[in-house]
Motif scaffolding. Structure first.
Motif, short mmCIF file in Angstrom:
data_model
loop_
_atom_site.label_atom_id
_atom_site.label_comp_id
_atom_site.label_asym_id
_atom_site.label_seq_id
_atom_site.Cartn_x
_atom_site.Cartn_y
_atom_site.Cartn_z
N UNK A 189 0.83 -1.16 0.13
CA UNK A 189 0.11 -0.11 -0.05
C UNK A 189 0.83 1.30 0.02
N UNK A 190 1.95 1.42 1.02
CA UNK A 190 2.84 2.57 0.92
C UNK A 190 3.49 2.71 -0.60
N UNK A 191 3.98 1.48 -1.08
CA UNK A 191 4.70 1.70 -2.42
C UNK A 191 3.73 2.04 -3.52
N UNK A 192 2.49 1.77 -3.75
CA UNK A 192 1.45 2.35 -4.21
C UNK A 192 1.15 3.61 -4.22
N UNK A 193 0.96 4.26 -3.01
CA UNK A 193 0.83 5.43 -2.54
C UNK A 193 1.99 6.40 -3.01
N UNK A 194 2.99 5.52 -3.23
CA UNK A 194 4.41 6.70 -3.89
C UNK A 194 4.34 6.74 -5.38
N UNK A 195 3.27 6.21 -6.00
CA UNK A 195 3.30 6.23 -7.43
C UNK A 195 2.28 7.34 -7.71
N UNK A 196 2.52 7.90 -8.73
CA UNK A 196 1.50 9.30 -9.15
C UNK A 196 0.34 8.83 -10.29
#
Length: 245
Positions: A190-197
């Motif tokens: 989830x944290x990684x996905x949230x880092x993508x724009x």
């Protein structure tokens, strides 16, 4: 066909074709399954796509002509999705195909693991790609290596490249009980996905063993023999952790 001197810009090694796909991108899709994959996913339901020496060579003109036969069905709300195997292994061919498709205003999509070095051909291909279905194998590098034979280093770099270059992404992960359903791993995902724009959608695909017979037909051991399929409750729980509906 004499394949020794084929120009692989104009020929692809094809596994199969689906004319009216509805799950690999938006709308009705013409889905091209390319032959050959360098990964060793224990849960693969298309084990017969791995061997690059299998399949059949098809010409660019032949494939493009088949696609155009369905243009009225796939345009403007659908398009063409190329999957596999690993389609980025045949990037030179896809550059030629997608160039022709863009001239026809047909939506282009690639379904990939992203576990591949980002060379100039792939970067060029991505400029012609409207959507990437990115299959995050596992967010934990060592668990990823155990599951598919490679760490996730290249696929996470690939995801960041897509995001930095404003290329739309649908994130996918196969939810496998005991492998990819750990709460801490899902929170890290989830944290990684949230880092993508540029992530437009997150899809959890429930693990199933319906492709097990393909392994057995090839006289191969199916390593997840004792792993149960994911059920609705598994998906519901994982979605809650990821914060998706």
């Amino acid at each position: 066909m004499n394949t020794e001197n084929l120009d692989l810009k104009y020929y692809a090694k094809v596994h199969s074709i689906e004319s009216f796909g509805t799950v690999d991108g938006p709308g009705i899709r013409f889905v091209l399954f390319l032959q050959g994959c360098h990964l060793n996913c224990k849960y693969c339901h298309n084990r017969d796509t791995w061997d690059i020496n299998a399949g059949e060579y098809k010409s660019l003109d032949d494939i493009f002509r088949k696609i155009m036969n369905y243009k009225n069905y796939i345009h403007p709300n659908g398009g063409v999705t190329v999957t596999g195997g690993e389609p980025l292994l045949q990037a030179k061919f896809l550059i030629e195909l997608f160039t022709k498709l863009k001239k026809e205003n047909i939506h282009t999509c690639i379904d990939t693991s992203g576990i591949i070095a980002l060379n100039n051909d792939i970067k060029h291909l991505l400029t012609l790609t409207d959507l990437v279905l990115l299959d995050i194998k596992h967010i934990n590098p060592q668990k990823c290596k155990d599951l598919v034979g490679f760490t996730n280093k290249l696929e996470l770099e690939f995801a960041k490249y897509l995001s930095d270059n404003k290329i739309p992404i649908w994130i996918r992960q196969v939810l496998i009980p005991g492998y990819t359903d750990n709460e801490n791993d899902l929170l890290e995902l989830k944290n990684f996905i949230n880092s993508l724009k540029t992530v437009q959608k997150i899809e959890l695909l429930p693990y199933h063993d319906m492709g097990k017979y393909k392994w057995k037909n090839l006289s191969l051991k199916y390593e997840l023999e004792n792993t149960r399929p994911a059920n609705d409750e598994d998906i519901k729980k994982a979605k809650k952790i990821l914060g998706i509906t």
